[in-house]
Motif scaffolding. Sequence first.
Motif, PDB file in Angstrom:
ATOM      1  N   MET A  42      26.887 -31.581 -22.383  1.00  0.00           N
ATOM      2  CA  MET A  42      26.158 -30.381 -22.742  1.00  0.00           C
ATOM      3  C   MET A  42      27.151 -29.324 -23.228  1.00  0.00           C
ATOM      4  N   ILE A  43      26.750 -28.557 -24.189  1.00  0.00           N
ATOM      5  CA  ILE A  43      27.596 -27.505 -24.750  1.00  0.00           C
ATOM      6  C   ILE A  43      27.552 -26.280 -23.837  1.00  0.00           C
ATOM      7  N   ASP A  44      28.718 -25.748 -23.507  1.00  0.00           N
ATOM      8  CA  ASP A  44      28.813 -24.526 -22.720  1.00  0.00           C
ATOM      9  C   ASP A  44      28.855 -23.352 -23.698  1.00  0.00           C
ATOM     10  N   MET A  45      27.731 -22.677 -23.882  1.00  0.00           N
ATOM     11  CA  MET A  45      27.609 -21.575 -24.845  1.00  0.00           C
ATOM     12  C   MET A  45      28.616 -20.458 -24.565  1.00  0.00           C
ATOM     13  N   GLU A  46      28.982 -20.275 -23.319  1.00  0.00           N
ATOM     14  CA  GLU A  46      29.894 -19.196 -22.952  1.00  0.00           C
ATOM     15  C   GLU A  46      31.311 -19.445 -23.479  1.00  0.00           C
ATOM     16  N   LYS A  47      31.647 -20.695 -23.770  1.00  0.00           N
ATOM     17  CA  LYS A  47      32.989 -21.026 -24.262  1.00  0.00           C
ATOM     18  C   LYS A  47      33.096 -20.971 -25.783  1.00  0.00           C
ATOM     19  N   LEU A  48      31.953 -20.906 -26.468  1.00  0.00           N
ATOM     20  CA  LEU A  48      31.964 -20.843 -27.927  1.00  0.00           C
ATOM     21  C   LEU A  48      32.352 -19.445 -28.386  1.00  0.00           C
ATOM     22  N   LYS A  49      33.051 -19.368 -29.518  1.00  0.00           N
ATOM     23  CA  LYS A  49      33.523 -18.080 -30.025  1.00  0.00           C
ATOM     24  C   LYS A  49      32.740 -17.692 -31.274  1.00  0.00           C
ATOM     25  N   PHE A  50      31.642 -16.970 -31.058  1.00  0.00           N
ATOM     26  CA  PHE A  50      30.837 -16.456 -32.158  1.00  0.00           C
ATOM     27  C   PHE A  50      31.568 -15.254 -32.757  1.00  0.00           C
ATOM     28  N   ASP A  51      31.411 -15.040 -34.073  1.00  0.00           N
ATOM     29  CA  ASP A  51      32.084 -13.911 -34.713  1.00  0.00           C
ATOM     30  C   ASP A  51      31.354 -12.604 -34.415  1.00  0.00           C
ATOM     31  N   GLU A  52      31.808 -11.521 -35.036  1.00  0.00           N
ATOM     32  CA  GLU A  52      31.228 -10.201 -34.781  1.00  0.00           C
ATOM     33  C   GLU A  52      29.768 -10.083 -35.221  1.00  0.00           C
TER      34      GLU A  52
ATOM     35  N   GLU B  60      20.573 -18.668 -31.242  1.00  0.00           N
ATOM     36  CA  GLU B  60      19.204 -19.189 -31.289  1.00  0.00           C
ATOM     37  C   GLU B  60      19.126 -20.505 -32.068  1.00  0.00           C
ATOM     38  N   SER B  61      19.773 -20.563 -33.233  1.00  0.00           N
ATOM     39  CA  SER B  61      19.693 -21.801 -34.037  1.00  0.00           C
ATOM     40  C   SER B  61      20.407 -22.961 -33.354  1.00  0.00           C
ATOM     41  N   LEU B  62      21.486 -22.667 -32.642  1.00  0.00           N
ATOM     42  CA  LEU B  62      22.176 -23.722 -31.894  1.00  0.00           C
ATOM     43  C   LEU B  62      21.299 -24.235 -30.761  1.00  0.00           C
TER      44      LEU B  62
END
Length: 62
Positions: A1-11, A36-38
């Motif tokens: 499962m993907i840990d959303m907290e570890k992903l680095k979304f841009d500004e 949301e799309s992820l």
Amino acid sequence: MIDMEKLKFDEKGLIPAIVVDGKSGQVLTLAYMNKESLEISIREERTCFWSRSRQELWRKGE
């Protein structure tokens, strides 16, 4: 499962998403996803991106 907290979304809240051919490894698409799309992509098992130009969700193939 993907840990959303570890992903680095841009500004803007986006992250690049690269779709590759499973056999050849060839890059097919470079697009962007927001949180949301992820989440939709994971839930539906169907790729959903965020359109930066239209400012809306879009599913691959639509």
